[in-house]
Design a protein around this motif. Structure first.
Motif, mmCIF file in Angstrom:
data_model
loop_
_atom_site.group_PDB
_atom_site.id
_atom_site.type_symbol
_atom_site.label_atom_id
_atom_site.label_comp_id
_atom_site.label_asym_id
_atom_site.label_seq_id
_atom_site.Cartn_x
_atom_site.Cartn_y
_atom_site.Cartn_z
ATOM 1 N N LYS A 197 0.856 -1.195 0.000
ATOM 2 C CA LYS A 197 0.000 0.000 0.000
ATOM 3 C C LYS A 197 0.888 1.241 0.000
ATOM 4 O O LYS A 197 0.916 2.042 0.943
ATOM 5 N N HIS A 198 1.586 1.378 -1.101
ATOM 6 C CA HIS A 198 2.641 2.382 -1.225
ATOM 7 C C HIS A 198 2.094 3.799 -1.201
ATOM 8 O O HIS A 198 2.798 4.747 -0.851
ATOM 9 N N ARG A 199 0.806 3.946 -1.541
ATOM 10 C CA ARG A 199 0.275 5.309 -1.608
ATOM 11 C C ARG A 199 0.424 6.052 -0.291
ATOM 12 O O ARG A 199 0.476 7.278 -0.270
ATOM 13 N N TYR A 200 0.496 5.293 0.817
ATOM 14 C CA TYR A 200 0.596 5.967 2.114
ATOM 15 C C TYR A 200 2.025 6.440 2.396
ATOM 16 O O TYR A 200 2.221 7.314 3.231
ATOM 17 N N LEU A 201 2.991 5.865 1.732
ATOM 18 C CA LEU A 201 4.324 6.487 1.746
ATOM 19 C C LEU A 201 4.304 7.737 0.864
ATOM 20 O O LEU A 201 4.803 8.800 1.239
ATOM 21 N N SER A 202 3.741 7.589 -0.326
ATOM 22 C CA SER A 202 3.700 8.711 -1.257
ATOM 23 C C SER A 202 2.984 9.908 -0.643
ATOM 24 O O SER A 202 3.428 11.058 -0.783
ATOM 25 N N ALA A 203 1.859 9.614 0.032
ATOM 26 C CA ALA A 203 1.057 10.708 0.583
ATOM 27 C C ALA A 203 1.843 11.499 1.618
ATOM 28 O O ALA A 203 1.781 12.733 1.662
ATOM 29 N N GLN A 204 2.606 10.785 2.444
ATOM 30 C CA GLN A 204 3.431 11.490 3.425
ATOM 31 C C GLN A 204 4.430 12.408 2.745
ATOM 32 O O GLN A 204 4.577 13.577 3.094
ATOM 33 N N MET A 205 5.127 11.849 1.782
ATOM 34 C CA MET A 205 6.183 12.629 1.133
ATOM 35 C C MET A 205 5.588 13.762 0.308
ATOM 36 O O MET A 205 6.146 14.872 0.258
ATOM 37 N N ALA A 206 4.454 13.500 -0.302
ATOM 38 C CA ALA A 206 3.811 14.565 -1.082
ATOM 39 C C ALA A 206 3.447 15.737 -0.180
ATOM 40 O O ALA A 206 3.698 16.907 -0.505
ATOM 41 N N ALA A 207 2.871 15.439 0.960
ATOM 42 C CA ALA A 207 2.497 16.512 1.892
ATOM 43 C C ALA A 207 3.723 17.224 2.437
ATOM 44 O O ALA A 207 3.710 18.442 2.655
ATOM 45 N N TYR A 208 4.757 16.450 2.648
ATOM 46 C CA TYR A 208 6.003 16.996 3.200
ATOM 47 C C TYR A 208 6.590 18.034 2.254
ATOM 48 O O TYR A 208 7.169 19.037 2.678
ATOM 49 N N LEU A 209 6.434 17.786 0.962
ATOM 50 C CA LEU A 209 7.034 18.673 -0.033
ATOM 51 C C LEU A 209 6.104 19.831 -0.413
ATOM 52 O O LEU A 209 6.575 20.925 -0.724
ATOM 53 N N ARG A 210 4.790 19.544 -0.392
ATOM 54 C CA ARG A 210 3.832 20.582 -0.781
ATOM 55 C C ARG A 210 3.943 21.792 0.130
ATOM 56 O O ARG A 210 4.138 21.648 1.327
ATOM 57 N N HIS A 211 3.753 22.953 -0.456
ATOM 58 C CA HIS A 211 3.760 24.205 0.325
ATOM 59 C C HIS A 211 5.016 24.324 1.171
ATOM 60 O O HIS A 211 5.006 24.947 2.237
#
Lengths: 345, 345, 345, 345
Positions: free
Chosen positions: B236-250
């Motif tokens: 369920k890799h999306r939950y790694l992606s979601a963390q990193m995406a939020a970390y980088l956003r804004h």
């Protein structure tokens, strides 16, 4: 209509809620969080195994590889089904972690005691030259959607014990098997002769957490060191604990598995009524069914997502029966099943 | 007043929110999720490296070990600081994944170009008998809270390049170093000569996610296979992606690091004013300071949590200066700093 | 009457003589001895491969494991016969050295191109999840005493090349196969598509030496490092060189193999005349034959030494046909054959 | 005048003779030969250790790596001198076989009990994060030609035992150390606290054989499996046995070592008389001496072969003192020593 994998579904809201609740203030890192104590106690209680060693990792491959490494030596061979996940789907992780070889027990998806005994016996005669006999690994639910009965498990473990070999259970879908059998965790594991379990959470509604359980606690420290050396010890461990705690609380794990199995049964019933054939008898939440290409095309056109199994959708013969794999995870609703079934004919 | 570790703090609310948002319906497993595309593009943009290979894993030890394994051969030695995390805190995971040896560059926390050159040169003369020269691993922020300047990084990488050796950066606290230097990610990495980066998220507000970045994309497939073989590929890799995406956003990663560093500076200022001595010059979010036992006792009594550094709280000499480590993570508020400082005198 | 193994026979007098001659004064250690230059040149000449990389080790398992490690990656699988020495008789050494898995090509002793293609194709569909396709290892003479024809070798290598896979030949009995085929070393190896050879000396009259030959010399330095890291680089290397030099000089290797094969043929002829049945068609110096228990008892009583093959000498039925393995090494004389045959009836 | 290495000298005639004598007829393979029984009994007698497990391998690196692998776990660290052969000259073989790390005990060639205790103690505080304490490996004769006294050995082993750690002795030059100390093998090993010994034969007149001795026989079967898995089990094992048998018979090992040490002492005396300085106090058969470039040039011109030690023969300053290493093996005659010495002035 998403039947591709129980790895693709969402996380159960109660697990998400538990993560949010765990996200308060500071917590001890690396497994010393208070939630881990709850998890350990809960699992010991569920398994009626007060001395069990209990650990969390984030992937099923890590659970299997680390459990097997703790049970084996690098000069041994591990006995498993030819279609075991540890053999086919882990890109040599078990070999990497154990140093051992895998011996494929002849036959199909399910190992039989006779075939297992034959495979073990065949490793007997070479002294120092051949690999030595190592653990037996049993997948429950199997990769083809079957469930070993308690008698079958006892018989397989019995063969292992004849030769003094430890038994590992790959329980990535442990809950689905358990509710299919209607037995207790203890009956399905240590009372049958299982020494270590990969107790899956991810496929049944968690985000990414699997417990590894050793009924012989003398393995505990070695496992901890192997987990760290494998880079599988989480610093912010409380978020693994929180998932598993929520998964166990209020029997979420059982409810989710029952729901998945029930929906799968509804799917099987409809498929059978529509004349589909089954490659394996579906006993949990996975179906291997075969039906005409034209039906597959109709389903795909309607947005159903699932894998054909060694077959190609494109082709001229509309009546040719094509096999496919359909997986029901906890989140599939009866409406999706019915929509799918309505497209069969 | 929790200064024990940036591994013990909570997850940033924006990361939690992103996880909740990602929890909708089905997503492709194993890194084929749409969020991963966003993450990859974002990191390539941030690093001004359009061809970079970008992957996510859940632990810093996995990031380091897998990156180094991809850069090295098992008959080589990896050059690092004697206090590098890969040497002291990963229970042989780098050796397990690489098969290589670690050569400790003589000196303290920070490697100097001269010491690095000396260590590399010393491996020169044994032909097939000694380990061959392998990657150089640089920790940025260092384990003692220092930050290599761009000139220092360029000089270290320059030494590595003299010998044709690849360079890895252990950036578990990458953001804290970056904002301390006020430079761009490209300047701190590939423009200085770094070939691969462990780009940390966990310590700076994520739940458990680190990116591994190779500026030479030819390493991509090998890394993917090593990640899977190491059991570090998430289903369920999306939950790694979601963390990193939020970390980088804004620019959350930068804001959080700035906040941590600023609070740390406030802490250092107060400590200095109170007469504390510093074992290392604090340049990011970690402080190694020394002050009297009586002060430590007062702080502990008030509930401050942190580690004494090779010292014991118990002891008779109340005036004895005891060293300690204090880590400020993104979540520490100025009020906690001030409360801590108020107890110093 | 010693037919137990070609590992149990003595060393040829010419090899002993060469060792004695090499034992003069000082020599460069670790493979830099002058005799190694002779060996390298000789092997390059014999194989019509002027650029081949040539190395010596002392055991066949080392030759196989190191050659395969140089040809493979740890996330791959090596294709071989289910009865290959690398699978059955090396106690996981190939897995240890390569990190890879072994895939057993379905069928018997000899791999067929169809079965090999099927096994390779079956590894195709799992992307990063399954092991990747790696080298094909062919045993020539096979473990059951068969010899692949040149056409068979070309066909197997052709399948490997279709998939871009390297080919290793386990030639522990290389010479026996070569003289059975009556072809050149080049024809049996690189001209057929073989990339690396374990060129055995030990079983055919040496004390303990095997050459590893890579036709692609770019593998040379990696092999040297792997050999040293495996602890298989000899300090007093001249004594490996001397054995191999003597083995090659004056075609000793061919004479010895011809003698062994000829005596084996004499044995087969006599066995056939006496009504024995053959489990495999004997084509080199190994026979798997089946004849009555009473005959086995008579032979054992007369001092013949050999292994029953999955059977027990003790038993009541004197007429029961029991299989056995008989190996003729270079040192067996025709008189021993005749003595053995005289006891058959 | 060959002083480059005791790896470059010839094999003692008695060893050659024993090989010739062993070359009669058939013998059981893989260590089941009768000569191995003689060797085992002889070594047990010499060491006054009737239950010792005794094995033969062909290289010193194999002996060390396999012994250490049997004594350690892959999550541990092995304590040794910074100039230990296992660290500097085995191309990561110890790491390959053990999976463990090596911790270099600060200081010079010889470990002191204080430095060893400090190094062990320093590994104490990291729990699961750092490598765990593993075996201590002591080199006797050291790489710089020194010999640990019995008191020194007992003190080092005592420190290891304080922490419950096993002790390995790298005795590649065991005999040279023993005769230098004038003690018994038991005194220099198990009575001092040593658990396993690499008992060298190769450097002292054998062709290529080292014994590995465990005083705790419970390690025996594990060692056998590790040896086979490492590809170090010889099929024609009798030729390893024959070497070691001859080496032990009639005290050849002691006579050869005494001769080497005596000649080395003669060399040291002459060097000292000529004004050479010594980098280490020569106590066995290795000398590290420093004398003018002009003398080195004269020696080289006369055909003396040895290694300068971190220095270059070419240079303008004829009076500059250049260090070198001189090794006397068993075969050096007093005449060669005298010829060498005659060229010093």
């Amino acid at each position: 209509m998403f039947f591709a994998s129980d790895n693709s579904g969402p996380v159960h809201p109660e697990v998400m809620q538990a993560l949010a609740e765990a996200n308060q203030g500071y917590a001890m890192a690396y497994g010393a969080d208070a939630l881990m104590n709850e998890v350990r106690d809960h699992i010991r209680g569920i398994f009626d195994a007060p001395g069990a060693a209990v650990y969390l990792v984030a992937t099923g491959t890590a659970a299997n590889s680390l459990a097997l490494a703790t049970l084996s030596n690098p000069w041994e061979t591990i006995f498993c089904s030819p279609v075991a996940h540890i053999h086919e789907d882990e890109c040599n992780a078990p070999e990497f972690y154990t140093g051992a070889k895998l011996t494929l027990v002849p036959g199909g998806d399910k190992m039989t005691p006779e075939a297992l005994r034959g495979a073990i016996a065949a490793e007997e005669t070479r002294g120092v030259h051949g690999p030595q006999r190592g653990p037996v690994s049993i997948t429950q639910v199997t990769e083809r959607g079957s469930v070993y009965s308690l008698d079958e498990l006892r018989a397989l473990c019995g063969v292992a014990k004849e030769y003094g070999l430890p038994v590992h259970m790959d329980g990535a879908r442990f809950a689905n098997a358990l509710v299919a059998l209607g037995c207790s965790p203890a009956e399905m594991t240590w009372q049958a002769g299982v020494d270590a379990v990969s107790f899956g959470g991810t496929k049944n509604g968690c985000m990414g957490v699997e417990a590894v359980i050793f009924f012989d606690e003398s393995k505990a420290w070695e496992f901890e060191l192997r987990r760290k050396r494998g880079a599988h010890l989480f610093s912010k461990h409380r978020y693994l604990s929180a998932q598993m705690a929520a998964y166990l609380r209020h029997d979420l794990w059982l409810h989710s598995a029952r729901r998945a199995n029930a929906n799968c049964a509804r799917l099987v019933e409809g498929l059978r009524a529509a004349g589909a054939e089954f490659l394996h008898e579906p006993q949990a939440n996975i179906v291997f069914a075969s039906f005409p290409r034209s039906t597959h095309k109709r389903l795909h056109a309607a947005g159903a997502v699932y894998h054909l199994w060694g077959a190609e959708l494109d082709g001229e013969d509309e009546n040719e029966a094509l096999p496919c794999r359909l997986v029901c995870d906890w989140s599939i609703g009866a409406d999706q099943i019915d929509e799918f079934l309505s497209l069969l004919t």
